[in-house]
Design an enzyme around this catalytic site. Structure first.
Site, short mmCIF file in Angstrom:
data_model
loop_
_atom_site.label_atom_id
_atom_site.label_comp_id
_atom_site.label_asym_id
_atom_site.label_seq_id
_atom_site.Cartn_x
_atom_site.Cartn_y
_atom_site.Cartn_z
N CYS A 8 -53.24 14.11 31.44
CA CYS A 8 -53.05 15.54 31.17
C CYS A 8 -51.73 15.90 31.84
CB CYS A 8 -54.22 16.36 31.69
SG CYS A 8 -54.38 16.43 33.46
N GLY A 9 -51.43 17.16 31.95
CA GLY A 9 -50.14 17.58 32.49
C GLY A 9 -49.90 17.13 33.91
#
Length: 102
Positions: A8-9
């Site tokens: 994810c980020g």
């Protein structure tokens, strides 16, 4: 043992998701390692994994990630949004099993 990487980020939200998948896998006796990292760390892990799962909010990166993973014959899938939003480890474990044999 199969190795699955979630990205994810920042690796934070996928970290919670990975924990719940590991819990579901342990309860079912599945031999799988699930780790979570930020998308910027992918190059460090791509050679060691059997599957790359991507947070649904990074859907816009899917084609670029597939190009990178194809070099290592690693399948790439977006985690189902509903399962990701509810941190449903069992649902994502089912998704993993639909892609690779555990």
């Amino acid at each position: 043992m199969k190795n699955v990487l979630l990205i994810c980020g920042t690796g934070a939200s996928s970290g919670f998701m990975a924990k719940n998948i590991r819990k579901a896998a342990k309860e079912e006796g599945k031999d799988v390692s699930v780790k979570a990292r930020s998308d910027s760390e992918l190059e460090e892990y791509i050679e060691e994994i059997d599957l790359l799962l991507v947070g649904p909010h990074l859907k816009y990166m899917l084609e670029d990630l597939k190009k990178e993973a194809d070099q290592y014959n690693v399948p790439v899938e977006i985690i189902q949004e509903e399962a990701y939003g509810s941190l449903d480890g069992e649902a994502v474990l089912r998704q993993i099993e639909s892609i690779i044999e555990l």
